[in-house]
Design a protein around this motif. Sequence first.
Motif, PDB file in Angstrom:
ATOM      1  N   VAL A 120       9.360  30.289 -36.609  1.00  0.00           N
ATOM      2  CA  VAL A 120       9.688  28.968 -36.502  1.00  0.00           C
ATOM      3  C   VAL A 120      10.830  28.662 -37.515  1.00  0.00           C
ATOM      4  CG1 VAL A 120       8.943  26.561 -37.379  1.00  0.00           C
ATOM      5  CG2 VAL A 120       7.561  28.065 -36.026  1.00  0.00           C
ATOM      6  N   PHE A 121      11.057  29.239 -39.017  1.00  0.00           N
ATOM      7  CA  PHE A 121      12.197  28.817 -39.671  1.00  0.00           C
ATOM      8  C   PHE A 121      13.251  29.435 -39.147  1.00  0.00           C
ATOM      9  CE2 PHE A 121      14.805  29.595 -43.202  1.00  0.00           C
ATOM     10  CZ  PHE A 121      14.694  28.431 -44.035  1.00  0.00           C
ATOM     11  N   GLY A 122      13.222  30.849 -38.690  1.00  0.00           N
ATOM     12  CA  GLY A 122      14.457  31.448 -38.092  1.00  0.00           C
ATOM     13  C   GLY A 122      15.035  30.726 -36.884  1.00  0.00           C
ATOM     14  N   LEU A 123      14.357  30.217 -36.093  1.00  0.00           N
ATOM     15  CA  LEU A 123      14.736  29.531 -34.897  1.00  0.00           C
ATOM     16  C   LEU A 123      15.395  28.181 -35.286  1.00  0.00           C
ATOM     17  CD1 LEU A 123      12.000  30.020 -32.045  1.00  0.00           C
ATOM     18  CD2 LEU A 123      14.551  31.053 -32.019  1.00  0.00           C
ATOM     19  N   GLY A 124      14.621  27.524 -36.254  1.00  0.00           N
ATOM     20  CA  GLY A 124      15.221  26.126 -36.753  1.00  0.00           C
ATOM     21  C   GLY A 124      16.342  26.402 -37.353  1.00  0.00           C
ATOM     22  N   TYR A 125      16.585  27.508 -38.215  1.00  0.00           N
ATOM     23  CA  TYR A 125      17.669  27.933 -39.173  1.00  0.00           C
ATOM     24  C   TYR A 125      18.867  28.136 -37.980  1.00  0.00           C
ATOM     25  CZ  TYR A 125      20.582  30.054 -42.367  1.00  0.00           C
ATOM     26  OH  TYR A 125      21.988  30.791 -43.107  1.00  0.00           O
ATOM     27  N   HIS A 126      18.711  28.922 -37.039  1.00  0.00           N
ATOM     28  CA  HIS A 126      19.863  29.242 -36.057  1.00  0.00           C
ATOM     29  C   HIS A 126      20.230  27.935 -35.318  1.00  0.00           C
ATOM     30  CE1 HIS A 126      18.516  33.225 -37.713  1.00  0.00           C
ATOM     31  NE2 HIS A 126      19.940  33.455 -37.542  1.00  0.00           N
ATOM     32  N   ILE A 127      19.131  27.087 -35.173  1.00  0.00           N
ATOM     33  CA  ILE A 127      19.468  25.839 -34.261  1.00  0.00           C
ATOM     34  C   ILE A 127      20.614  25.261 -35.319  1.00  0.00           C
ATOM     35  CG2 ILE A 127      18.842  23.754 -33.224  1.00  0.00           C
ATOM     36  CD1 ILE A 127      16.167  25.083 -32.478  1.00  0.00           C
ATOM     37  N   TYR A 128      20.216  25.041 -36.475  1.00  0.00           N
ATOM     38  CA  TYR A 128      20.963  24.192 -37.210  1.00  0.00           C
ATOM     39  C   TYR A 128      22.481  24.760 -37.421  1.00  0.00           C
ATOM     40  CZ  TYR A 128      22.811  22.727 -41.834  1.00  0.00           C
ATOM     41  OH  TYR A 128      23.606  22.345 -42.838  1.00  0.00           O
ATOM     42  N   LEU A 129      22.473  26.084 -37.609  1.00  0.00           N
ATOM     43  CA  LEU A 129      24.078  26.903 -37.709  1.00  0.00           C
ATOM     44  C   LEU A 129      24.614  26.702 -36.421  1.00  0.00           C
ATOM     45  CD1 LEU A 129      23.231  30.300 -39.289  1.00  0.00           C
ATOM     46  CD2 LEU A 129      24.195  28.472 -40.515  1.00  0.00           C
ATOM     47  N   SER A 130      23.948  26.674 -35.414  1.00  0.00           N
ATOM     48  CA  SER A 130      24.812  26.550 -33.875  1.00  0.00           C
ATOM     49  C   SER A 130      25.001  25.240 -33.895  1.00  0.00           C
ATOM     50  CB  SER A 130      23.777  26.990 -32.764  1.00  0.00           C
ATOM     51  OG  SER A 130      23.322  28.258 -32.922  1.00  0.00           O
ATOM     52  N   ILE A 131      24.458  24.040 -34.031  1.00  0.00           N
ATOM     53  CA  ILE A 131      24.765  22.753 -34.143  1.00  0.00           C
ATOM     54  C   ILE A 131      26.201  22.396 -35.050  1.00  0.00           C
ATOM     55  CG2 ILE A 131      24.089  20.386 -34.304  1.00  0.00           C
ATOM     56  CD1 ILE A 131      21.403  21.283 -33.377  1.00  0.00           C
TER      57      ILE A 131
ATOM     58  N   THR B 151      28.295  24.497 -36.385  1.00  0.00           N
ATOM     59  CA  THR B 151      29.582  25.281 -36.255  1.00  0.00           C
ATOM     60  C   THR B 151      29.672  25.155 -34.827  1.00  0.00           C
ATOM     61  OG1 THR B 151      28.017  27.286 -35.753  1.00  0.00           O
ATOM     62  CG2 THR B 151      28.622  26.747 -38.043  1.00  0.00           C
ATOM     63  N   GLY B 152      29.168  24.554 -34.018  1.00  0.00           N
ATOM     64  CA  GLY B 152      29.599  24.586 -32.561  1.00  0.00           C
ATOM     65  C   GLY B 152      29.564  25.935 -31.859  1.00  0.00           C
ATOM     66  N   ASN B 153      28.993  26.838 -32.519  1.00  0.00           N
ATOM     67  CA  ASN B 153      28.754  28.046 -32.055  1.00  0.00           C
ATOM     68  C   ASN B 153      27.222  28.371 -31.886  1.00  0.00           C
ATOM     69  OD1 ASN B 153      28.949  30.854 -31.250  1.00  0.00           O
ATOM     70  ND2 ASN B 153      30.164  31.517 -33.226  1.00  0.00           N
ATOM     71  N   TYR B 154      27.085  28.645 -30.533  1.00  0.00           N
ATOM     72  CA  TYR B 154      25.385  28.935 -30.166  1.00  0.00           C
ATOM     73  C   TYR B 154      25.261  30.467 -30.001  1.00  0.00           C
ATOM     74  CZ  TYR B 154      24.649  24.047 -29.310  1.00  0.00           C
ATOM     75  OH  TYR B 154      24.498  22.819 -29.561  1.00  0.00           O
ATOM     76  N   TYR B 155      26.283  31.278 -30.527  1.00  0.00           N
ATOM     77  CA  TYR B 155      26.036  32.533 -30.897  1.00  0.00           C
ATOM     78  C   TYR B 155      24.559  32.754 -31.902  1.00  0.00           C
ATOM     79  CZ  TYR B 155      26.648  37.058 -33.386  1.00  0.00           C
ATOM     80  OH  TYR B 155      26.385  38.206 -34.038  1.00  0.00           O
TER      81      TYR B 155
END
Length: 231
Positions: free
Chosen positions: A34-45, A47-51
């Motif tokens: 949960v934390f991992g997915l949430g953290y990477h959603i935050y980074l993607s939003i 930075t605008g990079n969904y990588y």
Amino acid sequence: MINYIFGLMGLLVASIQDFRSREIEDYIWVSMVVFGLGYHIYLSITTGNYYYLINSISGFVLCFILGYLMFLCGVGGGDGKVLMGMGALTPKYDMPIYSTFGSILNINYIPTFPIMVFINGMFFMIFLPIIILLKNLINGAKPKSIKQFIMLCFGEKMKVKDAKDKNRLVMGHEDDFKFFPSSEDDDFSKYDDNEYIYVTPMIPLIIPITISYIITPFIGDYLIYSLIPFK
């Protein structure tokens, strides 16, 4: 970095739980996912990079497959679940790459870091039989054959009543020794309390995995590079 620290905290708690009770609570790997997915959603939003998000999802999926294969091979289910948690939490993390295998593993959307953590953890497991053997010898075990010597490297020899108190799994006698016992084999009723049998040592797999998690950012795939012929 914050995802790495969260993963380290989860592994430390999992190690303590597995050492004490041979169980890893589900909330550990679930919270890592949960934390991992949430953290990477935050980074993607931000930075605008969904990588980042794609890496987290693919890391979870591929580590789920690897964890299931581990379970089929008799490795503890809790260890496979922790691998899934790392797949979502730290699919990629800075580490040196030396070998061709490491370079292939390091391509996009493959969870390089969790896989390398488990591979290095397996290398660290090489030292466990030595530790188990020394512990048995210190406790007075005297191997009388090569077979007994090998068993003393993988199972701890103790009285049945002591094994019950210490919550161990039965590995058996010389004639029915099991290297990978399960809870279904945990039947002490056919043994006398003062009888000596082989039981699982209190050194769960999650401990070398946690050590590997700490060391892998510094060594990367150097063990593979040093020990396996192809570079």
